[in-house]
Design an enzyme around this catalytic site. Structure first.
Site, PDB file in Angstrom:
ATOM      1  N   TRP B 359       0.924  -1.324   0.110  1.00 52.26           N
ATOM      2  CA  TRP B 359       0.101  -0.252  -0.232  1.00 52.26           C
ATOM      3  C   TRP B 359       0.760   1.929   0.402  1.00 52.26           C
ATOM      4  O   TRP B 359       0.612   2.146  -0.477  1.00 52.26           O
ATOM      5  CB  TRP B 359      -0.947  -0.136   1.475  1.00 52.26           C
ATOM      6  CG  TRP B 359      -0.550  -0.301   2.155  1.00 52.26           C
ATOM      7  CD1 TRP B 359       0.785  -0.574   2.991  1.00 52.26           C
ATOM      8  CD2 TRP B 359      -0.613   1.333   3.631  1.00 52.26           C
ATOM      9  NE1 TRP B 359       1.340  -0.145   4.133  1.00 52.26           N
ATOM     10  CE2 TRP B 359       0.466   0.898   4.500  1.00 52.26           C
ATOM     11  CE3 TRP B 359      -1.871   2.316   4.128  1.00 52.26           C
ATOM     12  CZ2 TRP B 359       0.834   1.790   5.306  1.00 52.26           C
ATOM     13  CZ3 TRP B 359      -1.573   3.220   4.681  1.00 52.26           C
ATOM     14  CH2 TRP B 359      -0.887   2.427   6.208  1.00 52.26           C
ATOM     15  N   ASP B 360       1.892   0.514   0.632  1.00 52.09           N
ATOM     16  CA  ASP B 360       3.190   2.268   0.024  1.00 52.09           C
ATOM     17  C   ASP B 360       2.870   2.863  -0.770  1.00 52.09           C
ATOM     18  O   ASP B 360       2.890   4.439  -0.666  1.00 52.09           O
ATOM     19  CB  ASP B 360       4.260   1.310   0.290  1.00 52.09           C
ATOM     20  CG  ASP B 360       4.653   0.693   1.588  1.00 52.09           C
ATOM     21  OD1 ASP B 360       4.015  -0.343   1.681  1.00 52.09           O
ATOM     22  OD2 ASP B 360       5.987   0.831   2.514  1.00 52.09           O
ATOM     23  N   GLU B 502       1.492  -2.760  12.245  1.00 51.56           N
ATOM     24  CA  GLU B 502       1.452  -4.549  11.767  1.00 51.56           C
ATOM     25  C   GLU B 502       1.218  -5.282  13.489  1.00 51.56           C
ATOM     26  O   GLU B 502       1.856  -6.825  13.568  1.00 51.56           O
ATOM     27  CB  GLU B 502       2.338  -4.861  11.062  1.00 51.56           C
ATOM     28  CG  GLU B 502       1.422  -4.428   9.545  1.00 51.56           C
ATOM     29  CD  GLU B 502       2.584  -4.391   8.916  1.00 51.56           C
ATOM     30  OE1 GLU B 502       3.658  -4.679   8.524  1.00 51.56           O
ATOM     31  OE2 GLU B 502       1.937  -4.794   7.154  1.00 51.56           O
ATOM     32  N   GLN B 616       2.596   1.718  14.467  1.00 49.46           N
ATOM     33  CA  GLN B 616       2.109   2.698  13.567  1.00 49.46           C
ATOM     34  C   GLN B 616       0.811   2.540  13.935  1.00 49.46           C
ATOM     35  O   GLN B 616      -0.212   2.692  14.032  1.00 49.46           O
ATOM     36  CB  GLN B 616       2.684   2.782  12.189  1.00 49.46           C
ATOM     37  CG  GLN B 616       1.944   2.378  11.057  1.00 49.46           C
ATOM     38  CD  GLN B 616       2.115   2.245   9.479  1.00 49.46           C
ATOM     39  OE1 GLN B 616       2.396   0.859   9.110  1.00 49.46           O
ATOM     40  NE2 GLN B 616       2.337   3.887   9.888  1.00 49.46           N
TER      41      GLN B 616
END
Lengths: 679, 679
Positions: B359-360, B502, B616
């Site tokens: 998805w980066d 994650e 994150q």
């Protein structure tokens, strides 16, 4: 190689210890090979614990052949490495090629099989540390490898980090034989990696565990397990005050589904056993520890040497040491109880020659075993019996009868496994085709010759009846079918071959090949006739499975018409047709070089074919094997001539010249050959 | 990382040059990656010319994906290396970690794409030599890599040996993708290695050639070709007097059968072309030489920067340099004219993330391209269009409808390529299962979101009609089928997922996922309805190939009943169900560490799942994307709360926090985030 003190060791160790007195990164590879440890089942190339540019870490297990992909030939795959231990001193990697090496010696004790290294090292910051390393491959339990590090900070407290485990990223020069394996830590202490070769499906289980002591007291140091791609390791850290000694033992074991113990199991069952047995062996080993395990291995070496050590009277202790060094390597390269496997041309001390068996086994190695350990000799010859299938197939492929042995041989089923391409052709820029698999045919005669030698020495009737007769008669049959009739000269010839001297390709009537083929056929004929007369019942039974009548007929029709090169008026036998007409060049630039094959830097194979130069001298090997056939005077003349034209670019070369010189009473030359022959 | 002088360069070079001022072998890997050279087609990891322990030489070419064996996932294979040049000074290997490094600096000029290294080195024997190295990957001809060495003996005459060529022994951490290739030297000058990947059958042709000058005058130095297993090189030797300068240029080029130019050819035809084109390109390049080739590449960089350089007013020049550094890496990682390939999560600067797209690309990279190079943005989104097949297949596999994008994506046909196992579980000793391929589903919404952003910014009707509508509506359909009805709460939920954070697996109603799925479905509905009303003809045509009616029905039935996590009485939105009930621990030991993921050294994944810690912060990414949906006060409260619990163990983390802090007027925090975000 003056960095090696061959003649090391004093007192009871006199002439038992090979020592490297100076660390020189240029000789990493040589020393890895020279100091190699093993037990016939596995060999560990002696790369240092810490890593260096140019190192090659090899852990090879006999018989585990695999073909990495369709562009490669089968070879012994490099198993996951357990020799690497990264040592961090206050966060920086210990490495002898930085900082100052204040003391250094590395020693292989041939008597005990232990490799040790003793180092006093000052870091670039001036922090002095003493490090002692020990390693052995067990001769008592062939699966076991023991390692021990002793680290003593000399000038100040040091935070010591140890990163150590199993590294499956190693390859054979870039070829990866193993699929990514399963990785697991048991009880935080036992690291396990189980992987499988990608073509032959051989499963290898590698286990390792660490024990830590400070000043002799067992420590429980938290060991962080780190699993990455193809690696599993423990990371430990401990602060050690000056003057105190940290000891880290690294005990490892290796099992593969090709192990003799699993011979009767299905490959799935064998694969399962590797992991379970490995863990179990290591659990026991951990209870015992390095010192006890080494003691047991040392005792096994003692029992090994007791009847086998050859003591010589010599002015130079080196000679005694060199002899033992050779015996040591013969001991670690041969699995003498497993007839499914041969001996690699380089043993298992490295990837060179891929673990393949060449004529080296019969002509250069087997005499030793025949005289000292006939059981081992029998096992090795049984290996050739098991590979007869490949020999029959190769003969058929080339349109011949009988058994044409592969030039290079691996697992019994593999047949001919000689690679097709080698180094660069300096003229065309293309890789040089390797023709030995096709043209170097004398190996069949060499094997037959050695079977006969074995029979003469042992009188081992069982072996001869089961294996020997078939090998000798069917290689004989091969030669009979291989002969080419020259209608002009009315003789049978053998054309388009390579003899032992591989600098000459596509030659006709190579003296070595013709004489040995003739000898092989003669033996076959003699054997058939004697058996028929003296053992009629056995003979009749044998005829049911071997074409002995045909073999006899085919050989007897041709034997006496084989052309055997004769001496010219100078008393010199040509190595092959037209040899004496080749161009002479100044060979000085290529003699006694640091590396072999330097002539290829200036000439390509085609050009070398036209030059009167030898890699090794065929005639001299012939004299050595068929000793009675040639008078001494003729031998000496040929020795002088061919020695002058030989570059000794084969490691097999000097030993033959040495024996010949000895036979001829040329003591000085013989001794020089002895001191310079690769062990 | 104080060994790096980010703020280097003066005059016209001010804030254009990244400099390493001290050589420290511990940071080899970091610098190889930071100084990486490339052009979107290929990347060369900046390993030094001479070899060091711990180095990783990578030459990666976009789109060349291969699966090394059945135990691996597909990845970008490491091509044969051309960066290595062994330099022998009077027979000893030049290496900066021995002897004395009297001067050292390494610089990457972002403006020109040239990497240089300037060394004055004294050998352990005190022999001083000046060495200057230059390297670039051409932006003018994407196949070309230029290298140049200048060696000047300072104290005495030196015999300089250069061993340089093509090394195919490199692997991806032990996995070998290439079969042993064909090796050839043309005219003694052009080295060629052509090899093929073992599964995908991609042919890679690597060519290299050397030019030698002494004091500016071209030299004809005899170059010995050496071909070994998987390597081909030239070995040269030349004596250089003190004060004179030897220049060796090494020009290389790379072609693969996956090249865009060969798209229309059969793979056999493409394979043939690689070798021929490589040799041809290199012949021309050799005529031009390093300086001219570099000049052309520099001009291409100038044209690249001209419209794209972002100039900022800053007290600390680092900020300007950092921005350019980021733009530089964006430039070298993206092949903006080839929609068959995506951008790897680590670009092509190393083997990490295997060249897979995450998805980066959409959330972190595409905004830059949308604003500066919409054509490139379109190419990248077309890549997602090409991978729809895998997205449909994945949805079907999991029992859903529509398009469920792979978490990790490689070649368009490959579908989901996320690996299954990761590092060690500190508790069980087993590798940690990687669940993201199954559970991290938000990527589908991220892609739809970005397609819509692209549309809003560009109004690119052609793209929307051909690709965009399908992506948005069919990911919307996926979410509609994915929703789970909670009969008790009378709401649709999304359970058992992983959000961007994650560190939390198997969570229910992840705020980021639920909001983004809702947004995705809303977009799909809106698009379908608008098209039907405003573009009835196009809509009818579209219905023939897309289930738009069904999609509309499925979404409209559920959209308003989707549970969207709401703030509690403190104004905090839970990251997922039950988040505020998790255990709090002291996170200090894991914050701002040298390496990420240190919490795994003490806790396993299961334990971390129960701790109030974030890799994150999901909510902050959500605020960043759906900016208008949340009031500033709520954002700030959540920012403060989640920031305190975040370890920033994802390199994506800090940039989001920085943008959010900026939006919230928290300038100091925003600036700190900016200075510490990985570029």
């Amino acid at each position: 190689m003056n960095y090696l003190q061959y003649n090391a060791g004093t007192g009871s160790k006199e002439n038992w210890v090979v020592r490297e007195a100076v660390f020189d990164p240029r000789y990493l590879g040589k020393c890895e090979s020279i100091f190699c440890l093993g037990n016939g089942y596995l060999n560990v190339r002696s790369a240092l614990e810490e890593r260096y540019v140019g190192e090659t870490r090899d852990l090879l297990v006999t018989g585990t052949f695999n073909r990495a992909d369709e562009t490669e030939v089968t070879e012994l795959p490099n198993l996951p490495d357990i020799t690497n231990v990264d040592i961090l001193l206050d966060g920086k990697r210990f490495r002898m090629d930085a900082g100052t090496l204040q003391e250094y010696r590395r020693e292989l004790d041939l008597q005990t099989g232990e490799l040790s290294r003793h180092v006093v090292w000052a870091s670039p910051e001036g922090n002095r540390v003493k490090l002692d390393f020990f390693r052995f491959v067990s001769k008592e339990n062939e699966h076991l490898i023991g390692g021990k590090l002793e680290i003593t900070p000399l000038s100040q407290e040091v935070k010591i980090g140890i990163h150590s485990g199993i590294d499956g990223r190693v390859t054979n020069s870039g070829a990866q034989h193993f699929l990514e394996g399963s990785k697991r830590v048991y009880e935080g202490e036992y690291l396990e990696m189980v992987s499988r070769t990608n073509q032959s499906g051989v499963t290898a289980a590698v286990h390792t565990t660490h024990r830590v002591f400070l000043n002799g007291k067992a420590q429980t140091v938290p060991a962080l397990p780190v699993i990455s791609r193809r690696t599993i390791e423990n990371q430990m850290e401990i602060v050690v005050p000056a003057g105190e000694t940290l000891v880290v033992e690294k005990l490892s074991c290796v099992h593969t589904s090709r192990d003799l113990a699993y011979e009767k199991l299905s490959s799935e069952e064998a694969a399962k056993r590797t992991a379970a047995d490995g863990l179990s062996v290591l659990r026991t080993a951990r209870q015992e520890g390095y010192d006890r395990l080494f003691e047991k291995s040392r005792e096994a070496w003692r029992l090994y040497w007791e009847p086998r050590d050859v003591k010589i009277t010599c002015e130079n202790g080196f000679d005694q040491l060199a002899l033992r060094f050779a015996l040591y390597h013969l001991a670690i390269m041969a699995k003498t109880d497993d007839s499914r496997v041969g001996i690699g041309a380089k043993g298992m001390s490295g990837e060179g020659y891929k673990g393949h068996s060449f004529w080296d086994t019969e002509i250069f190695i087997l005499p030793y075993f025949m005289f000292t350990d006939p059981g081992a000799a029998k096992t090795l010859l049984e290996y050739r019996y098991h590979t007869l299938g490949g020999a029959y197939a190769k003969a058929k492929e080339y349109g011949f009868l009988g058994a044409m042995y592969p030039w290079e041989s691996a697992w019994a089923d593999d047949g001919e496994v000689t690679p097709k391409l080698g180094g660069a052709d300096v003229v065309t820029g293309k890789p040089i085709p390797i023709l030995t698999g096709e043209l170097e045919q004398h190996v069949s005669a060499d094997i037959a010759y050695t079977v006969w030698q074995y029979w003469l020495m042992t009188g081992d009737r069982e072996f001869m009846e089961r294996c020997g007769v078939e090998i000798i008669t069917q290689t004989g049959r091969f030669w009979a079918s291989r002969l080419e009739w020259n209608p002009e000269k009315k003789q049978f010839e053998i054309n388009d071959v390579i003899g032992p001297d591989e600098y000459k390709e596509h030659v006709n009537n190579n003296a070595y090949t013709n004489y040995m083929a003739h000898y092989n056929m003669e033996l076959a004929l003699k054997l058939i006739r004697e058996l028929r007369e003296q053992e009629p019942v056995f003979y009749t039974g044998l005829c049911a499975r071997l074409p002995l009548e045909e073999t006899e007929r085919e050989i007897s029709e041709k034997l006496d018409l084989i052309y055997l090169p004769q001496p010219d008026d100078r008393g010199l036998i040509p190595q092959f047709d037209g040899y004496f007409g080749l161009r002479e060049i100044d060979l000085t630039p290529y003699k006694d070089r640091e590396t072999v094959g330097t002539i290829y830097n200036d000439y390509n194979a085609e050009q070398i074919n036209g030059i009167m130069v030898l890699k090794q001298a065929d005639l001299l090997v012939l004299f050595y094997l068929l000793d009675d056939l040639f008078p001494a005077e003729l031998k000496e003349k040929n020795y002088m001539f061919y020695e002058a034209h030989t570059l000794h670019d084969s490691s097999l070369s000097k030993s033959t010249h040495c024996v010949l010189a000895c036979d001829l009473g040329l003591s000085e030359q013989a001794y020089r050959g002895f001191t310079r022959a690769p062990a």
